[in-house]
Design a protein around this motif. Structure first.
Motif, PDB file in Angstrom:
ATOM      1  N   VAL A   3       2.532 -12.349  -9.456  1.00  0.00           N
ATOM      2  CA  VAL A   3       1.894 -12.961  -8.290  1.00  0.00           C
ATOM      3  C   VAL A   3       1.252 -14.272  -8.714  1.00  0.00           C
ATOM      4  CG1 VAL A   3       0.133 -12.696  -6.506  1.00  0.00           C
ATOM      5  CG2 VAL A   3       1.445 -10.707  -7.253  1.00  0.00           C
ATOM      6  N   ALA A   4       1.576 -15.332  -7.979  1.00  0.00           N
ATOM      7  CA  ALA A   4       0.970 -16.646  -8.203  1.00  0.00           C
ATOM      8  C   ALA A   4       0.163 -17.003  -6.961  1.00  0.00           C
ATOM      9  CB  ALA A   4       2.039 -17.690  -8.471  1.00  0.00           C
ATOM     10  N   VAL A   5      -1.138 -17.216  -7.147  1.00  0.00           N
ATOM     11  CA  VAL A   5      -2.034 -17.564  -6.044  1.00  0.00           C
ATOM     12  C   VAL A   5      -2.454 -19.015  -6.219  1.00  0.00           C
ATOM     13  CG1 VAL A   5      -4.242 -17.070  -4.921  1.00  0.00           C
ATOM     14  CG2 VAL A   5      -2.884 -15.194  -5.871  1.00  0.00           C
ATOM     15  N   THR A   6      -2.292 -19.799  -5.159  1.00  0.00           N
ATOM     16  CA  THR A   6      -2.781 -21.171  -5.145  1.00  0.00           C
ATOM     17  C   THR A   6      -3.994 -21.194  -4.231  1.00  0.00           C
ATOM     18  OG1 THR A   6      -0.528 -21.972  -5.414  1.00  0.00           O
ATOM     19  CG2 THR A   6      -2.180 -23.574  -4.696  1.00  0.00           C
ATOM     20  N   MET A   7      -5.106 -21.692  -4.753  1.00  0.00           N
ATOM     21  CA  MET A   7      -6.339 -21.665  -3.973  1.00  0.00           C
ATOM     22  C   MET A   7      -7.160 -22.927  -4.206  1.00  0.00           C
ATOM     23  SD  MET A   7      -8.901 -19.101  -6.064  1.00  0.00           S
ATOM     24  CE  MET A   7     -10.248 -19.477  -4.969  1.00  0.00           C
ATOM     25  N   THR A   8      -8.159 -23.095  -3.377  1.00  0.00           N
ATOM     26  CA  THR A   8      -9.118 -24.170  -3.538  1.00  0.00           C
ATOM     27  C   THR A   8     -10.505 -23.596  -3.326  1.00  0.00           C
ATOM     28  OG1 THR A   8      -9.600 -26.460  -2.919  1.00  0.00           O
ATOM     29  CG2 THR A   8      -9.170 -24.924  -1.118  1.00  0.00           C
ATOM     30  N   LEU A   9     -11.500 -24.433  -3.358  1.00  0.00           N
ATOM     31  CA  LEU A   9     -12.874 -24.041  -3.060  1.00  0.00           C
ATOM     32  C   LEU A   9     -13.414 -25.008  -2.018  1.00  0.00           C
ATOM     33  CD1 LEU A   9     -14.078 -23.345  -6.699  1.00  0.00           C
ATOM     34  CD2 LEU A   9     -13.493 -21.655  -4.963  1.00  0.00           C
ATOM     35  N   THR A  10     -14.528 -24.664  -1.412  1.00  0.00           N
ATOM     36  CA  THR A  10     -15.077 -25.520  -0.363  1.00  0.00           C
ATOM     37  C   THR A  10     -15.459 -26.892  -0.903  1.00  0.00           C
ATOM     38  OG1 THR A  10     -17.247 -24.523  -0.718  1.00  0.00           O
ATOM     39  CG2 THR A  10     -15.895 -23.622   1.073  1.00  0.00           C
ATOM     40  N   THR A  11     -15.838 -26.964  -2.164  1.00  0.00           N
ATOM     41  CA  THR A  11     -16.199 -28.225  -2.804  1.00  0.00           C
ATOM     42  C   THR A  11     -16.023 -28.077  -4.311  1.00  0.00           C
ATOM     43  OG1 THR A  11     -18.018 -29.772  -3.235  1.00  0.00           O
ATOM     44  CG2 THR A  11     -18.626 -27.503  -2.799  1.00  0.00           C
ATOM     45  N   PRO A  12     -15.679 -29.153  -5.020  1.00  0.00           N
ATOM     46  CA  PRO A  12     -15.579 -29.048  -6.481  1.00  0.00           C
ATOM     47  C   PRO A  12     -16.904 -28.682  -7.145  1.00  0.00           C
ATOM     48  CG  PRO A  12     -14.504 -31.045  -5.711  1.00  0.00           C
ATOM     49  CD  PRO A  12     -15.228 -30.459  -4.532  1.00  0.00           C
ATOM     50  N   PRO A  66      -7.748 -31.252   0.278  1.00  0.00           N
ATOM     51  CA  PRO A  66      -9.117 -30.737   0.227  1.00  0.00           C
ATOM     52  C   PRO A  66      -9.378 -29.753   1.365  1.00  0.00           C
ATOM     53  CG  PRO A  66      -9.092 -33.016   0.970  1.00  0.00           C
ATOM     54  CD  PRO A  66      -7.681 -32.676   0.599  1.00  0.00           C
ATOM     55  N   TRP A  67     -10.262 -28.807   1.092  1.00  0.00           N
ATOM     56  CA  TRP A  67     -10.621 -27.818   2.116  1.00  0.00           C
ATOM     57  C   TRP A  67     -11.455 -28.481   3.204  1.00  0.00           C
ATOM     58  CZ3 TRP A  67     -15.241 -26.019   4.076  1.00  0.00           C
ATOM     59  CH2 TRP A  67     -15.154 -24.896   4.889  1.00  0.00           C
ATOM     60  N   ASP A  68     -11.249 -28.032   4.433  1.00  0.00           N
ATOM     61  CA  ASP A  68     -12.121 -28.429   5.541  1.00  0.00           C
ATOM     62  C   ASP A  68     -12.232 -27.246   6.488  1.00  0.00           C
ATOM     63  OD1 ASP A  68     -10.293 -28.797   8.021  1.00  0.00           O
ATOM     64  OD2 ASP A  68      -9.274 -29.979   6.489  1.00  0.00           O
ATOM     65  N   PRO A  69     -13.256 -27.222   7.336  1.00  0.00           N
ATOM     66  CA  PRO A  69     -13.497 -26.068   8.207  1.00  0.00           C
ATOM     67  C   PRO A  69     -12.329 -25.733   9.140  1.00  0.00           C
ATOM     68  CG  PRO A  69     -15.451 -27.438   8.129  1.00  0.00           C
ATOM     69  CD  PRO A  69     -14.374 -28.184   7.408  1.00  0.00           C
ATOM     70  N   GLN A  70     -11.415 -26.668   9.381  1.00  0.00           N
ATOM     71  CA  GLN A  70     -10.267 -26.386  10.244  1.00  0.00           C
ATOM     72  C   GLN A  70      -9.298 -25.391   9.607  1.00  0.00           C
ATOM     73  OE1 GLN A  70     -10.210 -27.367  13.389  1.00  0.00           O
ATOM     74  NE2 GLN A  70     -12.202 -28.261  12.915  1.00  0.00           N
ATOM     75  N   LYS A  71      -9.410 -25.162   8.315  1.00  0.00           N
ATOM     76  CA  LYS A  71      -8.539 -24.221   7.614  1.00  0.00           C
ATOM     77  C   LYS A  71      -8.981 -22.769   7.822  1.00  0.00           C
ATOM     78  CE  LYS A  71      -7.072 -27.444   3.990  1.00  0.00           C
ATOM     79  NZ  LYS A  71      -6.303 -28.183   4.901  1.00  0.00           N
ATOM     80  N   MET A  72     -10.165 -22.554   8.386  1.00  0.00           N
ATOM     81  CA  MET A  72     -10.678 -21.198   8.594  1.00  0.00           C
ATOM     82  C   MET A  72      -9.917 -20.500   9.711  1.00  0.00           C
ATOM     83  SD  MET A  72     -14.812 -21.424   8.137  1.00  0.00           S
ATOM     84  CE  MET A  72     -15.105 -22.471   9.521  1.00  0.00           C
ATOM     85  N   GLY A  95      -9.900 -19.806   4.497  1.00  0.00           N
ATOM     86  CA  GLY A  95      -8.817 -20.765   4.307  1.00  0.00           C
ATOM     87  C   GLY A  95      -8.765 -21.327   2.898  1.00  0.00           C
ATOM     88  N   LEU A  96      -9.367 -20.622   1.941  1.00  0.00           N
ATOM     89  CA  LEU A  96      -9.367 -21.090   0.564  1.00  0.00           C
ATOM     90  C   LEU A  96      -8.078 -20.727  -0.177  1.00  0.00           C
ATOM     91  CD1 LEU A  96     -13.034 -20.255  -0.499  1.00  0.00           C
ATOM     92  CD2 LEU A  96     -12.115 -22.415   0.370  1.00  0.00           C
ATOM     93  N   ILE A  97      -7.300 -19.800   0.380  1.00  0.00           N
ATOM     94  CA  ILE A  97      -6.036 -19.399  -0.234  1.00  0.00           C
ATOM     95  C   ILE A  97      -4.919 -20.214   0.405  1.00  0.00           C
ATOM     96  CG2 ILE A  97      -4.448 -17.487  -0.688  1.00  0.00           C
ATOM     97  CD1 ILE A  97      -7.195 -17.251  -2.091  1.00  0.00           C
ATOM     98  N   SER A 125      -3.919 -20.694  -9.532  1.00  0.00           N
ATOM     99  CA  SER A 125      -3.999 -22.149  -9.701  1.00  0.00           C
ATOM    100  C   SER A 125      -5.050 -22.679  -8.745  1.00  0.00           C
ATOM    101  CB  SER A 125      -2.659 -22.801  -9.384  1.00  0.00           C
ATOM    102  OG  SER A 125      -1.669 -22.347 -10.267  1.00  0.00           O
ATOM    103  N   LEU A 126      -6.015 -23.396  -9.276  1.00  0.00           N
ATOM    104  CA  LEU A 126      -7.057 -24.010  -8.466  1.00  0.00           C
ATOM    105  C   LEU A 126      -6.665 -25.450  -8.214  1.00  0.00           C
ATOM    106  CD1 LEU A 126      -9.853 -23.555  -7.200  1.00  0.00           C
ATOM    107  CD2 LEU A 126     -10.843 -24.359  -9.339  1.00  0.00           C
ATOM    108  N   VAL A 127      -6.543 -25.821  -6.932  1.00  0.00           N
ATOM    109  CA  VAL A 127      -6.130 -27.177  -6.566  1.00  0.00           C
ATOM    110  C   VAL A 127      -7.196 -27.812  -5.681  1.00  0.00           C
ATOM    111  CG1 VAL A 127      -3.671 -26.628  -6.741  1.00  0.00           C
ATOM    112  CG2 VAL A 127      -4.822 -26.386  -4.548  1.00  0.00           C
ATOM    113  N   TRP A 128      -7.196 -29.124  -5.651  1.00  0.00           N
ATOM    114  CA  TRP A 128      -8.156 -29.851  -4.817  1.00  0.00           C
ATOM    115  C   TRP A 128      -7.459 -30.697  -3.762  1.00  0.00           C
ATOM    116  CZ3 TRP A 128     -12.493 -27.589  -5.407  1.00  0.00           C
ATOM    117  CH2 TRP A 128     -12.854 -27.060  -6.648  1.00  0.00           C
TER     118      TRP A 128
END
Length: 159
Positions: free
Chosen positions: A99-108, A142-148, A86-88, A136-139
């Protein structure tokens, strides 16, 4: 013993130009390198040959190939790919293959916070039919396990 020191400050009127983005065509990659010393890592899928596509092809098939490329990138600490984690957050493709990808990480503070966006850009840029890839890396949100995905939760024993 007190010495007076002068510090000269140079004023800069404009920012230096951004360095050019790395393209796969510029890299000296040897996909046939199967030396036993090379450990299997999360970059293995990058060396796998990609299917060719007709020139100018944009749409569902290109989108699916981009998603497939994202599914080959694994978080080094979690045995699940970044798409199923769920990071994408978004994949947008223009008619000319940009192609433009917006993503995050599990933690900064993720150990790959500096390298993962570059890897995503490189992998997506290597998909046949992609003209240019931007990440693009966004915060927020925020990511959480429900996004998996359910598959990721099952893999991690959360279902």
């Amino acid at each position: 013993m007190n010495e007076e020191r002068k510090i000269e400050i140079e004023e800069v009127s404009e920012a230096p130009p951004a360095p050019p983005k790395a393209r796969v065509e510029d890299a000296d990659v040897h996909p046939a390198d199967t030396s036993p010393e090379r450990a299997k890592d999360y970059l293995t899928g990058f060396l796998k040959p990609q299917p060719a596509s007709p020139p100018g092809e944009v749409g569902g098939d290109l989108y699916e190939r981009v998603i497939d490329a994202l599914k080959e990138i694994y978080d080094p600490e979690i045995p699940v790919n970044i798409y199923d984690l769920g990071l994408i957050y978004g994949v947008d493709i223009t008619n000319d293959g940009h192609v433009a990808v917006t993503m995050t990480l599990t933690t900064p503070h993720c150990p790959v916070a500096e390298s993962m966006p570059g890897e995503v850009e490189l992998r997506v840029g290597s998909v046949p039919g992609v003209g240019l890839a931007d990440v693009s890396l966004v915060w927020d949100p925020p990511w959480d396990p429900q996004k998996m995905s359910d598959e990721a939760k099952l893999e991690l024993g959360m279902l």
